[in-house]
Write a protein that holds these residues in place. Sequence first.
Motif, PDB file in Angstrom:
ATOM      1  N   MET A 102     -13.747  -7.882   1.354  1.00 25.70           N
ATOM      2  CA  MET A 102     -12.693  -6.479   1.458  1.00 25.70           C
ATOM      3  C   MET A 102     -13.132  -6.211   2.729  1.00 25.70           C
ATOM      4  O   MET A 102     -14.401  -5.792   3.091  1.00 25.70           O
ATOM      5  CB  MET A 102     -11.844  -5.814   1.097  1.00 25.70           C
TER       6      MET A 102
ATOM      7  N   LYS B 157       0.141   4.258  -1.185  1.00 27.53           N
ATOM      8  CA  LYS B 157      -0.869   5.759  -0.912  1.00 27.53           C
ATOM      9  C   LYS B 157       0.450   6.915  -0.017  1.00 27.53           C
ATOM     10  O   LYS B 157       0.000   6.459   0.907  1.00 27.53           O
ATOM     11  CB  LYS B 157      -1.950   5.640  -0.125  1.00 27.53           C
TER      12      LYS B 157
ATOM     13  N   MET C  61      -3.317  -5.358   7.417  1.00 23.69           N
ATOM     14  CA  MET C  61      -2.953  -4.642   7.481  1.00 23.69           C
ATOM     15  C   MET C  61      -1.657  -4.169   8.324  1.00 23.69           C
ATOM     16  O   MET C  61      -0.980  -5.429   8.840  1.00 23.69           O
ATOM     17  CB  MET C  61      -3.109  -3.545   7.215  1.00 23.69           C
ATOM     18  N   SER C  62      -0.570  -3.493   8.232  1.00 22.59           N
ATOM     19  CA  SER C  62       0.280  -3.784   9.107  1.00 22.59           C
ATOM     20  C   SER C  62       0.619  -4.436   9.646  1.00 22.59           C
ATOM     21  O   SER C  62       1.412  -5.542  11.016  1.00 22.59           O
ATOM     22  CB  SER C  62       1.378  -2.623   9.335  1.00 22.59           C
TER      23      SER C  62
ATOM     24  N   ILE D 178      -8.520   0.306  -3.047  1.00 19.50           N
ATOM     25  CA  ILE D 178      -9.121   0.038  -1.638  1.00 19.50           C
ATOM     26  C   ILE D 178      -9.482   1.247  -1.426  1.00 19.50           C
ATOM     27  O   ILE D 178      -9.582   0.768   0.080  1.00 19.50           O
ATOM     28  CB  ILE D 178      -6.672  -0.740  -0.894  1.00 19.50           C
TER      29      ILE D 178
ATOM     30  N   ARG E 297       3.486   7.223   6.793  1.00 20.32           N
ATOM     31  CA  ARG E 297       2.930   7.877   5.721  1.00 20.32           C
ATOM     32  C   ARG E 297       3.018   9.292   6.236  1.00 20.32           C
ATOM     33  O   ARG E 297       3.189   9.397   7.620  1.00 20.32           O
ATOM     34  CB  ARG E 297       1.478   7.731   5.553  1.00 20.32           C
TER      35      ARG E 297
ATOM     36  N   ILE F  46     -11.738  -3.470   7.184  1.00 16.59           N
ATOM     37  CA  ILE F  46     -11.004  -3.290   7.635  1.00 16.59           C
ATOM     38  C   ILE F  46     -11.408  -3.038   9.148  1.00 16.59           C
ATOM     39  O   ILE F  46     -12.912  -1.818   9.102  1.00 16.59           O
ATOM     40  CB  ILE F  46     -11.138  -1.862   7.593  1.00 16.59           C
TER      41      ILE F  46
ATOM     42  N   VAL G  28       1.029  -0.807   0.307  1.00 16.36           N
ATOM     43  CA  VAL G  28      -0.231   0.285   0.378  1.00 16.36           C
ATOM     44  C   VAL G  28       0.403   1.088  -0.658  1.00 16.36           C
ATOM     45  O   VAL G  28       1.778   1.415   1.224  1.00 16.36           O
ATOM     46  CB  VAL G  28      -0.839   0.211   0.990  1.00 16.36           C
TER      47      VAL G  28
ATOM     48  N   ARG H  96      -2.395  -6.692   2.667  1.00 16.92           N
ATOM     49  CA  ARG H  96      -2.390  -4.719   2.036  1.00 16.92           C
ATOM     50  C   ARG H  96      -1.727  -4.500   3.255  1.00 16.92           C
ATOM     51  O   ARG H  96      -2.406  -3.636   4.595  1.00 16.92           O
ATOM     52  CB  ARG H  96      -3.627  -4.134   2.381  1.00 16.92           C
ATOM     53  N   VAL H  97      -0.839  -3.906   3.312  1.00 15.07           N
ATOM     54  CA  VAL H  97       0.690  -3.554   4.066  1.00 15.07           C
ATOM     55  C   VAL H  97       1.114  -2.318   3.594  1.00 15.07           C
ATOM     56  O   VAL H  97       1.613  -2.158   2.274  1.00 15.07           O
ATOM     57  CB  VAL H  97       1.403  -4.250   4.364  1.00 15.07           C
ATOM     58  N   GLY H  98       0.316  -0.786   4.200  1.00 15.88           N
ATOM     59  CA  GLY H  98       1.614  -0.271   3.735  1.00 15.88           C
ATOM     60  C   GLY H  98       2.701   0.230   4.660  1.00 15.88           C
ATOM     61  O   GLY H  98       4.066   0.116   3.966  1.00 15.88           O
ATOM     62  N   SER H  99       2.810   0.289   5.807  1.00 16.83           N
ATOM     63  CA  SER H  99       3.277   1.275   6.461  1.00 16.83           C
ATOM     64  C   SER H  99       4.769   0.415   7.409  1.00 16.83           C
ATOM     65  O   SER H  99       5.977   0.354   7.405  1.00 16.83           O
ATOM     66  CB  SER H  99       3.551   2.061   8.123  1.00 16.83           C
TER      67      SER H  99
HETATM   68  C1  LIG Z   1      -3.722   2.887   4.186  1.00 12.31           C
HETATM   69  C2  LIG Z   1      -4.703   1.266   4.197  1.00 12.31           C
HETATM   70  C3  LIG Z   1      -4.139   0.760   4.679  1.00 12.31           C
HETATM   71  C4  LIG Z   1      -2.522  -0.021   4.670  1.00 12.31           C
HETATM   72  O1  LIG Z   1      -1.959  -0.013   6.072  1.00 12.31           O
HETATM   73  P1  LIG Z   1      -1.212   0.276   6.937  1.00 12.31           P
HETATM   74  O2  LIG Z   1      -1.351   0.365   8.515  1.00 12.31           O
HETATM   75  O3  LIG Z   1       0.356   1.634   7.083  1.00 12.31           O
HETATM   76  O4  LIG Z   1      -0.230  -0.907   6.876  1.00 12.31           O
HETATM   77  C5  LIG Z   1      -4.077  -1.027   4.836  1.00 12.31           C
HETATM   78  N1  LIG Z   1      -5.905  -1.375   4.106  1.00 12.31           N
HETATM   79  C6  LIG Z   1      -6.318   0.241   3.660  1.00 12.31           C
HETATM   80  C7  LIG Z   1      -7.501  -0.129   3.043  1.00 12.31           C
HETATM   81  C8  LIG Z   1      -5.811   1.463   3.981  1.00 12.31           C
HETATM   82  O5  LIG Z   1      -6.572   2.504   3.892  1.00 12.31           O
END
Ligand SMILES: *Cc1c(COP(=O)(O)O)cnc(C)c1O
Length: 221
Positions: A163, A36, A195-196, A81, A220, A165, A34, A211-214
Motif C-alpha cells: 500500500m 473515516k 484515492m479520490s 488503512i 470530512r 500514499i 473510506v 481507497r476512495v473517501g471524499s
Molecule cells: C483518508 C484516506 C483515503 C481517502 O482519501 P480521499 O481523498 O477522501 O479519497 C485513502 N487512503 C488513506 C490511507 C486515507 O487515510
Amino acid sequence: MTSPNQALSAVRHKIARAARAAGRNPDDVTLTAVCKQQPWDHIAPVLDAGQRIFGENRVQEAQARWTERRANIPDLQLRLIGPLQSNKAREAVALFDAIETLDRESLAVALARDIAAQGRSPELLIQVNTGEEPQKSGVIPAQADAFIARCREVHGLTISGLMCIPPANEEPAMHFALLGKIARRNGLAQLSMGMSGDYEAAVRHGATSVRVGSALFGDRD
Ligand SMILES: *Cc1c(COP(=O)(O)O)cnc(C)c1O
C-alpha cells in the motif's frame, strides 16, 4: 447535489473505464469506501447501494461504528488503512479483514502473536513510504524487500500486497509505478493505491484496490 448512490455509480464507472483503457479486467479492481470521520447518515446510503468494502483509519472509531452493525451485514469487509500502534494489534486482528499498514518489525511481532492467539488472519499489506516523507508511515523503498522477507521468514506472516500514499504535491504516477515494481519482484499480487484525486491513474498503474473517501461521501469534518 449528487446522491451517494450516484457518487458510487460514478466512481465505479470511472474505475471500470480506467481498467478497460489499460487492458485490465474491471473485476480485478476493488473499491474500498473510506468512511473515516463520516457520520452514519453519509455511510448508510452507500451501504444500501450495495457497497460492502469499507476503509477506516482508526481502530477505536471503526469498533464504535461496526462492532454491532457487522453482525447484520454478513459480507461486510473492513480494511484498516491508518497507522496501527502495536498495543492495538489485538483489537485490529479481531475486527479487520485486512490491515494495510504493516510497516515495522515491532508491529509484525505483535500481529504474528495476535493472529496465532485468535486463529483469525486478516489479509496483510505492507505500507511503503514511496516519497520517503519523514512525517509519513511506511517502510522506505530501499528497505522494503528486506522487511517483506523478514515478515515472511522470521515472523511467519502471509503478506498479500503493498500500500502507498504518494506525496500530496507530486505526480502520483511514479509512486504507483514504484510500488508495482516492488510488488512484482517480491511476488505480491495486491496493490492498494489511489484515492479520490488519483484513483483512475492508480488503476492504470495496476491498483487492485483503490481507497476512495471524499468522492463518495463528501468532505470530512
Ligand atoms: C483518508 C484516506 C483515503 C481517502 O482519501 P480521499 O481523498 O477522501 O479519497 C485513502 N487512503 C488513506 C490511507 C486515507 O487515510
